[in-house]
Design a protein around this motif. Structure first.
Motif, short mmCIF file in Angstrom:
data_model
loop_
_atom_site.label_atom_id
_atom_site.label_comp_id
_atom_site.label_asym_id
_atom_site.label_seq_id
_atom_site.Cartn_x
_atom_site.Cartn_y
_atom_site.Cartn_z
N MET A 1 21.53 -95.79 3.41
CA MET A 1 22.97 -95.91 3.58
C MET A 1 23.46 -97.20 2.92
O MET A 1 22.82 -98.25 3.05
N SER A 2 24.59 -97.14 2.23
CA SER A 2 25.14 -98.31 1.56
C SER A 2 25.61 -99.33 2.57
O SER A 2 25.82 -99.03 3.76
N SER A 3 25.80 -100.57 2.11
CA SER A 3 26.28 -101.63 3.01
C SER A 3 27.66 -101.31 3.54
O SER A 3 27.98 -101.62 4.70
N LEU A 4 28.50 -100.66 2.71
CA LEU A 4 29.83 -100.25 3.18
C LEU A 4 29.70 -99.26 4.33
O LEU A 4 30.40 -99.36 5.35
N GLY A 5 28.78 -98.29 4.19
CA GLY A 5 28.56 -97.31 5.23
C GLY A 5 28.04 -97.93 6.52
O GLY A 5 28.42 -97.52 7.61
N VAL A 6 27.17 -98.93 6.38
CA VAL A 6 26.63 -99.62 7.56
C VAL A 6 27.73 -100.34 8.32
O VAL A 6 27.83 -100.24 9.55
N ILE A 7 28.57 -101.08 7.59
CA ILE A 7 29.68 -101.80 8.23
C ILE A 7 30.64 -100.81 8.88
O ILE A 7 31.08 -101.00 10.02
N PHE A 8 30.96 -99.74 8.17
CA PHE A 8 31.88 -98.73 8.69
C PHE A 8 31.34 -98.12 9.99
O PHE A 8 32.06 -98.01 10.98
N LYS A 9 30.07 -97.71 9.98
CA LYS A 9 29.47 -97.09 11.17
C LYS A 9 29.42 -98.06 12.33
O LYS A 9 29.72 -97.69 13.48
N ARG A 10 29.08 -99.31 12.04
CA ARG A 10 29.01 -100.34 13.10
C ARG A 10 30.38 -100.55 13.73
O ARG A 10 30.51 -100.61 14.97
N GLU A 11 31.41 -100.66 12.90
CA GLU A 11 32.75 -100.94 13.41
C GLU A 11 33.33 -99.75 14.16
O GLU A 11 33.92 -99.91 15.22
N LEU A 12 33.16 -98.55 13.61
CA LEU A 12 33.70 -97.37 14.28
C LEU A 12 33.03 -97.16 15.62
O LEU A 12 33.68 -96.82 16.62
N GLY A 13 31.72 -97.38 15.67
CA GLY A 13 31.00 -97.25 16.94
C GLY A 13 31.45 -98.26 17.97
O GLY A 13 31.50 -97.97 19.17
N SER A 14 31.83 -99.46 17.50
CA SER A 14 32.24 -100.51 18.43
C SER A 14 33.55 -100.17 19.13
O SER A 14 33.80 -100.63 20.25
N TYR A 15 34.39 -99.35 18.49
CA TYR A 15 35.65 -98.97 19.13
C TYR A 15 35.39 -98.14 20.38
O TYR A 15 36.07 -98.29 21.40
N PHE A 16 34.41 -97.25 20.29
CA PHE A 16 34.15 -96.34 21.40
C PHE A 16 33.11 -96.88 22.38
O PHE A 16 32.73 -96.19 23.32
N ALA A 17 32.66 -98.11 22.15
CA ALA A 17 31.70 -98.73 23.05
C ALA A 17 32.40 -99.37 24.25
O ALA A 17 31.75 -99.78 25.21
N THR A 18 33.72 -99.48 24.19
CA THR A 18 34.50 -100.07 25.28
C THR A 18 35.60 -99.10 25.70
O THR A 18 35.99 -98.22 24.92
N PRO A 19 36.12 -99.27 26.91
CA PRO A 19 37.21 -98.38 27.38
C PRO A 19 38.51 -98.58 26.61
O PRO A 19 39.40 -97.73 26.68
N LEU A 20 38.65 -99.68 25.86
CA LEU A 20 39.91 -99.98 25.19
C LEU A 20 40.30 -98.88 24.21
O LEU A 20 41.48 -98.56 24.05
N ALA A 21 39.30 -98.30 23.53
CA ALA A 21 39.60 -97.23 22.56
C ALA A 21 40.23 -96.03 23.26
O ALA A 21 41.21 -95.46 22.78
N TYR A 22 39.68 -95.65 24.38
CA TYR A 22 40.19 -94.50 25.11
C TYR A 22 41.57 -94.79 25.71
O TYR A 22 42.43 -93.91 25.76
N ILE A 23 41.76 -96.04 26.15
CA ILE A 23 43.07 -96.43 26.66
C ILE A 23 44.11 -96.34 25.56
O ILE A 23 45.23 -95.85 25.77
N PHE A 24 43.75 -96.83 24.36
CA PHE A 24 44.67 -96.77 23.22
C PHE A 24 45.05 -95.33 22.91
O PHE A 24 46.22 -95.01 22.71
N ILE A 25 44.05 -94.45 22.86
CA ILE A 25 44.30 -93.05 22.52
C ILE A 25 45.21 -92.39 23.56
O ILE A 25 46.15 -91.68 23.21
N VAL A 26 44.94 -92.65 24.84
CA VAL A 26 45.76 -92.07 25.91
C VAL A 26 47.20 -92.56 25.81
O VAL A 26 48.15 -91.77 25.91
N ILE A 27 47.37 -93.87 25.60
CA ILE A 27 48.73 -94.43 25.48
C ILE A 27 49.45 -93.83 24.28
O ILE A 27 50.62 -93.45 24.36
N PHE A 28 48.73 -93.71 23.15
CA PHE A 28 49.33 -93.15 21.94
C PHE A 28 49.77 -91.71 22.16
O PHE A 28 50.89 -91.32 21.78
N LEU A 29 48.93 -90.91 22.80
CA LEU A 29 49.25 -89.51 23.03
C LEU A 29 50.42 -89.36 24.01
O LEU A 29 51.32 -88.53 23.80
#
Length: 244
Positions: free
Chosen positions: A1-29
């Protein structure tokens, strides 16, 4: 996997590692539904389209997207992990793009989850689904513009609250730049070409046409150029402040 892909996967996973992502989605919806069906007069309009849904996106994103963007670099700098990140064999471009794309995809996921609104409008009438798709594309591009600005603001400070405020202010300037009240401030002394240039920077002017199903190449280039310019600014700021 390229370094861009590694950074992307790490960052995207970090959003869903905390409840904040789900809170954001619920508020947005929730806010999307409230703005569309209650404040937007969806039922009163008598039209099978999602214009009331898209009309609120520039204002909805004004606070929600900077809330996503504020952590991109400020959190790294505050925790000191940015120093470790700088030592990795990853180019600055990959770092900036990886973080931005992860945030953009995250917001895109929240946007896709509004699909019940599409089902509703198709149940109630016969909308132009091509125009609806174009509106969603425009909304995602708009979010990308907000995120690119927020990324640069986040790189400027270790404080996420300050990054949030700076992002809101900067995005607000881009929203109102086409308003007559703003243009009147320049009309007394500025040449017409400058007034046209200031007005052309407005998010609302660019997004309004796309949200109604009119896909103009100039509007697409505007959002792409805007994102590229602010992401380049992000990389420059990171280089300038890497010793802080």
């Amino acid at each position: 996997m390229s370094s861009l892909g590694v950074i992307f996967k790490r960052e995207l996973g970090s959003y869903f590692a905390t409840p904040l992502a789900y809170i954001f989605i619920v508020i947005f919806l929730m806010l999307s539904a409230v703005f569309t069906f209650y404040l937007g007069g969806f039922y009163e309009g008598g039209q099978a389209d999602l214009i009331p849904f898209f009309n609120f996106h520039p204002w909805l994103y004004l606070f929600l997207v900077p809330a996503v963007a504020m952590r991109l670099w400020a959190e790294e700098r505050k925790s000191g992990t940015i120093e470790l990140l700088m030592t990795l064999p990853v180019s600055r471009t990959d770092m900036v793009l990886g973080k931005f794309l992860a945030a953009w995809v995250f917001v895109g996921i929240a946007l896709v989850l509004t699909f019940p609104i599409i089902i509703t409008v198709n149940y109630l009438g016969s909308p132009d689904n091509g125009a609806i798709f174009t509106g969603y594309l425009g909304s995602w591009l708009l979010a990308g513009g907000y995120l690119a600005i927020g990324s640069c603001m986040s790189a400027l400070t270790k404080n996420q609250v300050i990054a949030f405020i700076l992002s809101v202010v900067a995005c607000f300037v881009f929203i109102v730049s086409g308003f007559p009240l703003v243009l009147d401030l320049f009309s007394g002394w500025a040449p017409q070409w400058l007034l046209d240039a200031i007005a052309s920077l407005s998010f609302l002017i660019r997004f309004d046409a796309i949200s109604k199903g009119v896909l103009d190449l100039r509007d697409l280039l505007y959002f792409i150029s805007l994102m590229a310019a602010w992401l380049l600014a992000t990389a420059i700021v990171i280089d300038l402040k890497k010793a802080d």
